[in-house]
Design a protein around this motif. Structure first.
Motif, short mmCIF file in Angstrom:
data_model
loop_
_atom_site.label_atom_id
_atom_site.label_comp_id
_atom_site.label_asym_id
_atom_site.label_seq_id
_atom_site.Cartn_x
_atom_site.Cartn_y
_atom_site.Cartn_z
N ASP A 195 -35.98 19.40 -6.56
CA ASP A 195 -37.22 19.68 -7.54
C ASP A 195 -36.52 19.19 -8.68
O ASP A 195 -36.06 19.94 -9.71
N ARG B 86 -33.15 21.84 -3.56
CA ARG B 86 -34.66 21.62 -3.49
C ARG B 86 -35.08 20.39 -3.76
O ARG B 86 -36.30 20.31 -3.29
N LYS C 154 -35.02 32.28 -2.52
CA LYS C 154 -35.95 32.69 -3.50
C LYS C 154 -35.55 33.88 -4.11
O LYS C 154 -35.65 34.02 -5.18
#
Lengths: 202, 347
Positions: free
Chosen positions: B282, B280, B247
């Motif tokens: 994503d 991720r 992050k």
């Protein structure tokens, strides 16, 4: 300013590869993809020389990488990654050779090529001449025993040094020289027999 | 070896090299993984197979140009040293970024040697001015940044918050670019020939909307602002990544992109963000990042991959048009064969 004037040097390629291999052994797929990306070009060219056919080489290179990734845990790092995967590729090529044409078919191909070339004798197209000679030479190579074929290709076509070829084949340098020399003699004999070389060339 | 056989060998080598150069391999890394899965499903399991599919395509890219090489044989020798230095400087930075998400920090060593096809001066000559300009601009940014105060951690957090908000559907008028990077960068990504130096026309808007950067962030001149230099930020991102603070690394990389304008540092930060988005799994974030990236670097190092990635993600109704535009904008692109396959059904 200091950083800009003295930029940090690039990482050593060997250590970069070693780190990627370590990550690959940990199951990092991203590391596998980078190893593939980095090694493909050189390995593809190498296998092209071994087979004489880029289309076949592409398939065999894929096979070599697949086998390498399934056995990456067995890579102990004594040799570099590129050397290791070239060894795998050589075994894949050998298996391909053993599945390939019989000697009888090879001779038929050579005879057919000779007749075609005779019709186009004097063709000024240099590229075409190279292509024909390459096809003929590789057909002749298929008549040789594997151990002679490999030594000749690595030394005389791919252009490796005796030492490099010895490492690739896992034999002594002297052995490489002897095998390559025997291969040359057999190739010249076959080319002469088929009429590709004049009496003075044999 | 006698002369006659040596000539045969030279002819064979020339013919093979010519054919090898002409062949553009169509199979990519995911095909290798499928083979490996078939050989050893316990070693290369379904999860790894899926992971490989998520990665950007990895295909060998032949950027050599025999014609260009011949023409460059008479290129200005005075430029040779400059070209070499510029090439090595860029290659060094690319190599550093390649290693950044994996393993240890770069160790001192020589500039990375080419691992495949030999670099050809011809292919670099056309890019030398832009490379030098990029390096000098990046240095200038560094100098300016050193004079500015350090940005607060809230800045990075704010960027992340804005990005998350944008990801949930809202458009955010923010200078914060989204930085996805291809998880795997094809060889051409390391070759300056794939940057804006090609003679190809600027790509038109494609069916899948490419989001241009807001004016404030699209300036080629990075804004002066408080905070560490781009290089320091890059080091920070690397440290965060190694510490598995993904992050934090993401936020830092976005800061680089936001502040870096169209610098090579910003482009490399995009590359790392692509990787993080892939890790991720994503897909949505990765596609948004590709669009943002293309808005800023329409002919950048990773533009070929980003365009192809968006075409692959396009719905059945728009894929053909997307690939058609890809072929027009990247006639020699890495994914030409795949694009042509999609055209076969459309014609």
């Amino acid at each position: 300013m200091a950083q800009a004037a003295n930029p940090s040097p690039a990482p050593d390629p060997a250590s970069t590869t070693a780190m990627l291999v370590s990550r690959a052994q940990d199951g990092d797929v991203g590391a596998w993809s980078r190893l593939y990306q980095d090694s493909f070009d050189g390995l593809f060219k190498h296998v092209c020389f071994l087979t004489g056919d880029p289309l076949v080489a592409e398939d065999l290179v894929q096979e070599a990488f697949a086998r390498a990734f399934t056995s990456i845990q067995r890579f102990d790092g004594r040799a570099g990654f590129n050397s290791w995967i070239r060894g795998i590729a050589l075994n894949v090529v050998r298996m391909h050779w053993r599945r390939a044409q019989t000697t009888e078919r090879v001779h038929e191909n050579l005879t057919r090529m000779r007749s075609i070339t005779a019709q186009g004798a004097g063709d000024p197209d240099r590229a075409h001449q190279q292509e024909v000679r390459m096809q003929v030479l590789y057909e002749v190579l298929r008549t040789l025993p594997e151990h002679l074929r490999e030594a000749f290709i690595l030394r005389d076509i791919e252009g490796l040094t005796v030492g490099e070829a010895a490492v690739e084949l896992g034999i002594t340098a002297n052995n490489v020289a002897v095998r390559a020399s025997r291969a040359r003699a057999k190739i010249k004999e076959e080319l002469s027999r088929l009429g590709w070389l004049g009496q003075g060339d044999a | 070896m006698t002369d006659v056989l040596e000539q045969w060998c030279q002819d064979s080598r020339g013919a093979i090299e010519r054919k090898a150069e002409a062949l553009v391999p169509t199979a990519d890394f995911s095909d290798v993984m499928r083979r490996a899965h078939a050989l050893a499903p316990d070693v290369v399991d379904a999860a790894k197979l899926e992971e490989a599919r998520e990665l950007a395509p990895v295909v060998d890219i032949r950027s050599s140009n025999p014609v260009g090489e011949a023409e460059a044989g008479t290129s200005d020798l005075a430029l040779a040293g400059f070209v070499t230095d510029a090439r090595e400087a860029v290659q060094r930075k690319v190599d550093e970024r390649r290693l950044a998400p994996i393993g240890e920090a770069p160790t001192p060593g020589v500039a990375s040697a080419d691992s495949g096809s030999p670099r050809r001066a011809a292919g670099w000559t056309a890019a030398v001015v832009l490379l030098a300009a990029g390096v000098f601009a990046w240095v200038s940014v560094d100098v300016q940044s050193l004079l500015a105060p350090t940005p607060s951690a809230a800045d990075a957090e704010q960027a992340l918050l804005l990005e998350d908000r944008a990801g949930s559907g809202g458009r955010v008028e923010s200078a914060g670019p989204r930085d996805p990077a291809p998880a795997s960068r094809p060889r051409a990504a390391r070759d300056a020939q794939t940057t804006t130096t090609t003679g190809d026309p600027e790509p038109e808007a494609i069916a899948i909307t490419i989001e241009p950067e807001p004016a404030a962030a699209s300036s080629k001149e990075p804004r002066r602002r408080a905070g560490p230099s781009l290089a320091e930020l890059a080091d920070r991102a690397e440290a965060q990544w190694r510490a598995k603070d993904l992050k934090g690394a993401t936020a830092t990389l976005r800061t680089i992109v936001r502040r870096g304008g169209r610098s090579s540092a910003a482009e490399m930060a995009y590359a790392d963000l692509f990787t993080l988005a892939s890790q991720r799994s994503d897909r949505g974030a990765r596609q948004r990042l590709w669009r943002k990236y293309l808005g800023k670097f329409p002919r950048g190092r990773f533009a070929d991959d980003a365009r192809a990635g968006l075409c692959r993600a396009a719905g059945s109704g728009s894929a053909a048009a997307c690939w058609s535009k890809y072929l027009r904008d990247f006639p020699k692109g890495s994914f030409r064969t795949e694009a042509e396959r999609h055209q076969g059904g459309a014609h």
